[in-house]
Design an enzyme around this catalytic site. Structure first.
Site, PDB file in Angstrom:
ATOM      1  NE  ARG A  29      -2.039  -1.911   3.136  1.00 62.45           N
ATOM      2  CZ  ARG A  29      -2.451  -2.499   4.243  1.00 62.45           C
ATOM      3  NH1 ARG A  29      -3.695  -2.427   4.609  1.00 62.45           N
ATOM      4  NH2 ARG A  29      -1.600  -3.148   5.010  1.00 62.45           N
ATOM      5  NE  ARG A  38      -5.957  -4.522  -0.701  1.00 61.62           N
ATOM      6  CZ  ARG A  38      -7.184  -4.764  -0.241  1.00 61.62           C
ATOM      7  NH1 ARG A  38      -8.221  -4.676  -1.041  1.00 61.62           N
ATOM      8  NH2 ARG A  38      -7.360  -5.092   1.007  1.00 61.62           N
ATOM      9  CE1 TYR A 151      -2.176 -13.905  11.566  1.00 59.13           C
ATOM     10  CE2 TYR A 151      -0.126 -14.989  10.951  1.00 59.13           C
ATOM     11  CZ  TYR A 151      -0.839 -13.838  11.220  1.00 59.13           C
ATOM     12  OH  TYR A 151      -0.229 -12.616  11.148  1.00 59.13           O
TER      13      TYR A 151
HETATM   14  O1  CP3 Z   1       6.831  -9.005   0.234  1.00 61.03           O
HETATM   15  C1  CP3 Z   1       6.041  -8.946  -0.726  1.00 61.03           C
HETATM   16  O2  CP3 Z   1       5.946  -7.943  -1.457  1.00 61.03           O
HETATM   17  C2  CP3 Z   1       5.261 -10.186  -1.087  1.00 61.03           C
HETATM   18  C3  CP3 Z   1       3.957 -10.266  -0.551  1.00 61.03           C
HETATM   19  C4  CP3 Z   1       3.648 -10.727   0.871  1.00 61.03           C
HETATM   20  C5  CP3 Z   1       2.365 -10.509   1.420  1.00 61.03           C
HETATM   21  N1  CP3 Z   1       2.280 -11.152   2.599  1.00 61.03           N
HETATM   22  C6  CP3 Z   1       1.285  -9.739   0.775  1.00 61.03           C
HETATM   23  C7  CP3 Z   1       0.306  -9.060   1.641  1.00 61.03           C
HETATM   24  C8  CP3 Z   1       4.370 -11.470   1.809  1.00 61.03           C
HETATM   25  C9  CP3 Z   1       5.802 -11.949   1.766  1.00 61.03           C
HETATM   26  C10 CP3 Z   1       3.486 -11.742   2.901  1.00 61.03           C
HETATM   27  C11 CP3 Z   1       3.846 -12.566   4.066  1.00 61.03           C
HETATM   28  C12 CP3 Z   1       3.014 -12.519   5.270  1.00 61.03           C
HETATM   29  N2  CP3 Z   1       1.655 -12.417   5.373  1.00 61.03           N
HETATM   30  C13 CP3 Z   1       3.518 -12.684   6.569  1.00 61.03           C
HETATM   31  C14 CP3 Z   1       4.967 -12.948   6.909  1.00 61.03           C
HETATM   32  C15 CP3 Z   1       5.776 -11.711   6.855  1.00 61.03           C
HETATM   33  C16 CP3 Z   1       5.478 -10.792   8.005  1.00 61.03           C
HETATM   34  O3  CP3 Z   1       5.048  -9.659   7.693  1.00 61.03           O
HETATM   35  O4  CP3 Z   1       5.698 -11.168   9.130  1.00 61.03           O
HETATM   36  C17 CP3 Z   1       2.444 -12.614   7.475  1.00 61.03           C
HETATM   37  C18 CP3 Z   1       2.506 -12.704   8.984  1.00 61.03           C
HETATM   38  C19 CP3 Z   1       1.265 -12.448   6.687  1.00 61.03           C
HETATM   39  C20 CP3 Z   1      -0.142 -12.380   7.177  1.00 61.03           C
HETATM   40  C21 CP3 Z   1      -0.821 -11.131   6.773  1.00 61.03           C
HETATM   41  N3  CP3 Z   1      -1.209 -10.824   5.483  1.00 61.03           N
HETATM   42  C22 CP3 Z   1      -1.230 -10.065   7.603  1.00 61.03           C
HETATM   43  C23 CP3 Z   1      -0.999 -10.006   9.100  1.00 61.03           C
HETATM   44  C24 CP3 Z   1      -1.868  -9.110   6.787  1.00 61.03           C
HETATM   45  C25 CP3 Z   1      -2.563  -7.847   7.221  1.00 61.03           C
HETATM   46  C26 CP3 Z   1      -1.636  -6.813   7.696  1.00 61.03           C
HETATM   47  C27 CP3 Z   1      -1.306  -5.881   6.584  1.00 61.03           C
HETATM   48  O5  CP3 Z   1      -0.111  -5.680   6.311  1.00 61.03           O
HETATM   49  O6  CP3 Z   1      -2.248  -5.338   6.006  1.00 61.03           O
HETATM   50  C28 CP3 Z   1      -1.800  -9.577   5.455  1.00 61.03           C
HETATM   51  C29 CP3 Z   1      -2.298  -8.880   4.258  1.00 61.03           C
HETATM   52  C30 CP3 Z   1      -1.297  -8.659   3.166  1.00 61.03           C
HETATM   53  N4  CP3 Z   1      -0.480  -9.605   2.628  1.00 61.03           N
HETATM   54  C31 CP3 Z   1      -1.067  -7.437   2.505  1.00 61.03           C
HETATM   55  C32 CP3 Z   1      -0.060  -7.682   1.544  1.00 61.03           C
HETATM   56  C33 CP3 Z   1       0.544  -6.724   0.539  1.00 61.03           C
HETATM   57  C34 CP3 Z   1      -1.817  -6.118   2.781  1.00 61.03           C
HETATM   58  C35 CP3 Z   1      -2.338  -5.633   1.495  1.00 61.03           C
HETATM   59  C36 CP3 Z   1      -3.576  -4.861   1.420  1.00 61.03           C
HETATM   60  O7  CP3 Z   1      -4.431  -4.802   2.321  1.00 61.03           O
HETATM   61  O8  CP3 Z   1      -3.726  -4.292   0.324  1.00 61.03           O
END
Ligand code: CP3
Length: 348
Positions: A29, A38, A151
């Site tokens: 974002r 998005r 989770y």
């Molecule tokens: O790094 C990258 O560009 C690749 C994409 C990527 C995403 N998630 C996309 C995403 C990667 C590597 C992840 C890994 C991920 N997802 C982890 C491990 C890494 C870390 O941050 O510890 C975890 C714990 C998750 C679980 C997850 N997914 C959460 C807790 C959330 C919500 C929090 C947030 O950041 O909004 C997500 C959603 C998510 N996954 C988004 C993205 C780009 C948010 C995007 C949006 O709302 O548009």
């Protein structure tokens, strides 16, 4: 053929012209071009549409000179095929509607065949590999068994992991079965990504740092080791990441990974002393530092490099993912500063 393989060279502990850099959550974002897509699509829809996933993966690579791409997906995606009902709720993050609470719930979980269930991801990987045309390597990834298990059990994010740790202590057989199913799933999921073109594989055990070293060793390490042992057949190097892991580092190293990821709570030199310099290290600028004025960002990035001391095997990264409010100009300036700054600004 990778033209400019400084990332792969570093992963193999070879000297590089300058320190390779990429950022966890580099697609997201904080990028306006991401927000534009998005606005029109749900998150799960974006992950599952290879055209969108490939485009979003490439957005940060088009914007800045980065040394690696990471496929646009999420660690929670494969849980759906295990029988988990997953939703990303606006402003709240991931929610699981049928959390795993009993031995029966663990028994009911399926171990999916990756080719059958994750075709969208494998297609995205093939397309991105073709687009990158060897300029920088592509990272595939999965969640660590503890993080995914937490989770599934908590039903979402957690502060104290009470339900997770209770299942671990009170029903060790069910815990082990859960970890074992996740390990088998993750090994085949990551191997399938490598077969489709992922050149490096990262395991995000982001929340394992909430465990004591003894509990990590007893309840997680054997399962994670199984995953990394299986990945040897991929021929792709691997990165093992967690946060808050200072005292877990030797055990994470024992579980596996060619590179160990660390967050900013541990200095890189201390971390490297704990794991030995015969493995690589990835990290570790505090992502919130990226919100500071550029001279401070630059200073802190220098300090990270000083701690790494020019030792081969350092991959520059943040200690955790880029936050949505991050000023894009700081990300650009950091990538363009050509970390390590020894030679060219040229990229590939
Ligand atoms: O790094 C990258 O560009 C690749 C994409 C990527 C995403 N998630 C996309 C995403 C990667 C590597 C992840 C890994 C991920 N997802 C982890 C491990 C890494 C870390 O941050 O510890 C975890 C714990 C998750 C679980 C997850 N997914 C959460 C807790 C959330 C919500 C929090 C947030 O950041 O909004 C997500 C959603 C998510 N996954 C988004 C993205 C780009 C948010 C995007 C949006 O709302 O548009």
């Amino acid at each position: 053929m990778v033209n400019d393989p400084r990332f792969l060279r570093a992963v193999h502990l070879e000297k590089t012209d300058c320190t390779p850099v990429w950022f966890m959550r580099q697609a997201g974002r904080y990028l306006e071009e991401y927000r534009r897509i998005r606005e029109r699509h749900g998150l799960l829809e974006m992950f599952k549409n290879p055209e969108i996933a490939a485009e979003v993966t490439l957005q940060p690579l088009k914007a800045f000179p980065l040394d690696a791409a990471i496929i646009f997906a999420d660690i929670l995606l494969p849980l759906e095929a295990m029988g988990i009902e997953l939703e990303f709720v606006e402003g709240e993050g991931p929610v699981i509607h049928n959390p795993v609470r009993t031995g029966g719930d663990v028994d009911a979980l399926r171990v999916p065949d990756p080719e059958e269930h994750f075709g969208f991801l494998l297609t995205s990987i093939r397309w991105v590999r073709a687009e990158l045309d060897g300029k920088v390597p592509l990272i595939g990834f999965g969640g660590g068994p503890f993080t995914l298990g937490s989770y599934m059990i908590e039903g979402g994010a957690s502060r104290n992991y009470v339900l997770t740790k209770r299942l671990m202590y009170e029903q060790p057989a069910s815990w082990n079965l859960l970890m074992d199913k996740l390990a088998v799933m993750l090994a085949s999921y990551l191997l399938a990504q490598a077969r489709s073109g992922a050149e490096v594989l990262q395991l995000f055990d982001s929340w394992a740092g909430c465990l004591s070293p003894a509990d990590y060793r007893e309840y997680v390490l054997p399962h994670t080791r199984k995953i990394f042992d299986a990945l040897r057949q991929a021929g792709a190097p691997s990165i093992h990441f967690g946060t808050g892991t200072a005292d877990l580092l030797p055990w994470m190293r024992e579980a596996g990974g060619d590179v160990i990821g660390v967050d900013w709570r541990t200095n890189l030199d201390d971390a490297w002393n704990r794991i030995g310099t015969d493995v690589g290290i990835q990290g570790n600028l505090d992502p919130v530092t990226l919100m500071a004025p550029w001279p401070i960002v630059r200073q802190r990035a220098r300090e990270v490099l000083d701690r790494a001391g020019g030792q081969p095997g350092h991959v520059f990264n943040l200690g955790h993912g880029i936050l949505p409010a991050t000023p894009v100009d700081n990300v650009r300036a950091l990538a363009e500063s050509r970390i390590g700054n020894l030679t060219s600004m040229n990229h590939g």
